[in-house]
Design a protein around this motif. Structure first.
Motif, short mmCIF file in Angstrom:
data_model
loop_
_atom_site.label_atom_id
_atom_site.label_comp_id
_atom_site.label_asym_id
_atom_site.label_seq_id
_atom_site.Cartn_x
_atom_site.Cartn_y
_atom_site.Cartn_z
N VAL A 109 55.02 5.10 55.17
CA VAL A 109 55.27 6.08 54.16
C VAL A 109 56.96 6.10 53.83
CG1 VAL A 109 56.09 8.66 54.55
CG2 VAL A 109 53.92 7.69 55.57
N ASN A 110 57.56 5.53 54.79
CA ASN A 110 59.13 5.32 54.46
C ASN A 110 59.52 3.68 55.10
OD1 ASN A 110 61.99 5.08 54.76
ND2 ASN A 110 62.02 7.21 55.17
N PRO A 111 59.57 2.70 54.29
CA PRO A 111 59.64 1.46 54.79
C PRO A 111 61.09 1.24 55.20
CG PRO A 111 59.79 1.61 52.18
CD PRO A 111 59.49 2.78 52.73
N GLN A 112 62.06 2.27 55.10
CA GLN A 112 63.36 1.99 55.79
C GLN A 112 62.95 2.39 57.13
OE1 GLN A 112 66.33 4.42 53.69
NE2 GLN A 112 65.80 3.58 51.63
N ALA B 207 57.07 9.99 48.22
CA ALA B 207 57.87 10.07 49.53
C ALA B 207 59.05 9.68 49.00
CB ALA B 207 57.25 9.09 50.45
N TYR B 208 60.01 10.24 49.66
CA TYR B 208 61.78 10.15 49.40
C TYR B 208 62.25 9.86 50.69
CZ TYR B 208 60.35 11.97 44.76
OH TYR B 208 59.83 11.89 43.62
N ALA B 209 63.40 9.05 50.62
CA ALA B 209 63.92 8.39 51.80
C ALA B 209 65.40 8.83 51.69
CB ALA B 209 63.98 6.86 52.12
N GLN B 210 66.37 8.89 52.63
CA GLN B 210 67.87 9.01 52.54
C GLN B 210 67.99 10.59 52.56
OE1 GLN B 210 70.30 7.25 53.76
NE2 GLN B 210 69.00 5.33 54.24
#
Lengths: 212, 212
Positions: free
Chosen positions: A46-49, A61-64
């Motif tokens: 979902v979130n590779p970070q 999907a959005y990160a940060q």
């Protein structure tokens, strides 16, 4: 809308406040930091970070968290998180970034774990580290409020926005680590007024289903 | 327009690139970090956070480089630093924040000084700390580029923007600390293409009047 977060993660709390202020319903997914679920293959897909939080909107999907706060404000403009003019927006973003770039990155869980696991910091060392950066950052926050003269009931005028959304979870963290706060009266007064609002109060860590 | 910065400060370099991309002329004021000029009463009167850089536009001083980059993009829209759509903007901001919230805050000069002065880190310890967070962050950057599939010649398509502006100064720092970079081929390819552009090349630390 879906939110992947953890009750005690202050960046997850930022998004809970933001979604509440915008009046957006969402499905919450708890991702346990202590159980390292944020490094599971399922979450990394979902979130590779491998960081919390993640927001899913319209299948993307959005990160940060700061990027997500700006995204929410662009896609769902009412009530706005930023002032109308470029100068005011810069001031509010600067305050938000004192929290997001000067305090939180130094004090988040993975940094504290690394200090203890790799550099043999004791619990007392870790707490001294934590309080040092909290004090450095809150002093800058308080000084900026005084210098800009921008605060009303909230960090910028009388409407809560991006800076308040970042500030409140950080003060919760400060209290959890017994950081002295008496040197920041303007900041603390804003914190208190935020918690009079349902969007800040009901979304706090202890009320989340995954709280322990 | 006036820019207070230091040749080696990566956040100052971000703004030098940004101003060059926008084609904005400015007066540069050198503020020496080693000589602690950023803590002088004169500088604190301009920027009460006591951090570099500061941008002065139309008589107002602005702090925090990410906030200033957004301000520049709002006030001087061409060429844009962000894509047109909210989803693309969120991806670019997320990449910029991997640098600005996950790498730079842990590796900036005052953190390194604190580790050495208060926690007795040797030079070798300091460098290990530095390389650890650089690797953690660049792995996230590379993974995000792969996951989003957003890169063209630059981080998002074929126009340099906010993510590239944050990335390039960080890679200069990585090279200065001999951080291994071979695990990030997509990131490094973008770095190389950025340096083919005058706005990134001519603004690099070694060409600044205060460089030593």
């Amino acid at each position: 809308m879906e939110l992947y977060g953890f009750f005690r993660s202050s960046t997850s709390y930022r998004l809970r406040i933001a979604l509440a202020l915008k009046g957006i319903e969402y499905e919450a997914h708890a991702v346990s930091l202590p159980r390292m679920e944020h490094r599971s293959p399922e979450y990394l897909a979902v979130n590779p970070q491998g960081l919390l939080p993640t927001l899913v909107d319209e299948g993307r999907a959005y990160a940060q968290s700061l990027a997500i706060l700006e995204y929410l404000d662009e896609r769902y403009p009412e009530p706005p998180f930023l002032p109308d003019d470029a100068a005011g927006r810069a001031v509010v973003r600067s305050l938000a970034q004192v929290v997001a770039c000067e305090i939180h990155p130094l004090n988040n869980v993975r940094v504290l774990k690394y200090l203890q696991a790799t550099w043999n910091f004791s619990d007392a060392d870790r707490d001294a580290w934590y309080r040092h950066w909290m004090a450095e950052g809150l002093q800058k926050f308080e000084a900026t409020l005084a210098h800009e003269g921008c605060a009303g009931r909230f960090c910028f005028g009388d409407r809560p926005g991006l800076a308040d959304i970042c500030l409140v979870p950080q003060i919760f963290n400060a209290k959890r680590f017994d950081c002295p706060l008496e040197a920041y009266p303007a900041t603390l007064a804003i914190f208190g007024r935020c918690l009079e609002l349902e969007a800040f109060e009901t979304t706090q860590p202890k009320y989340q289903p995954d709280a322990f």
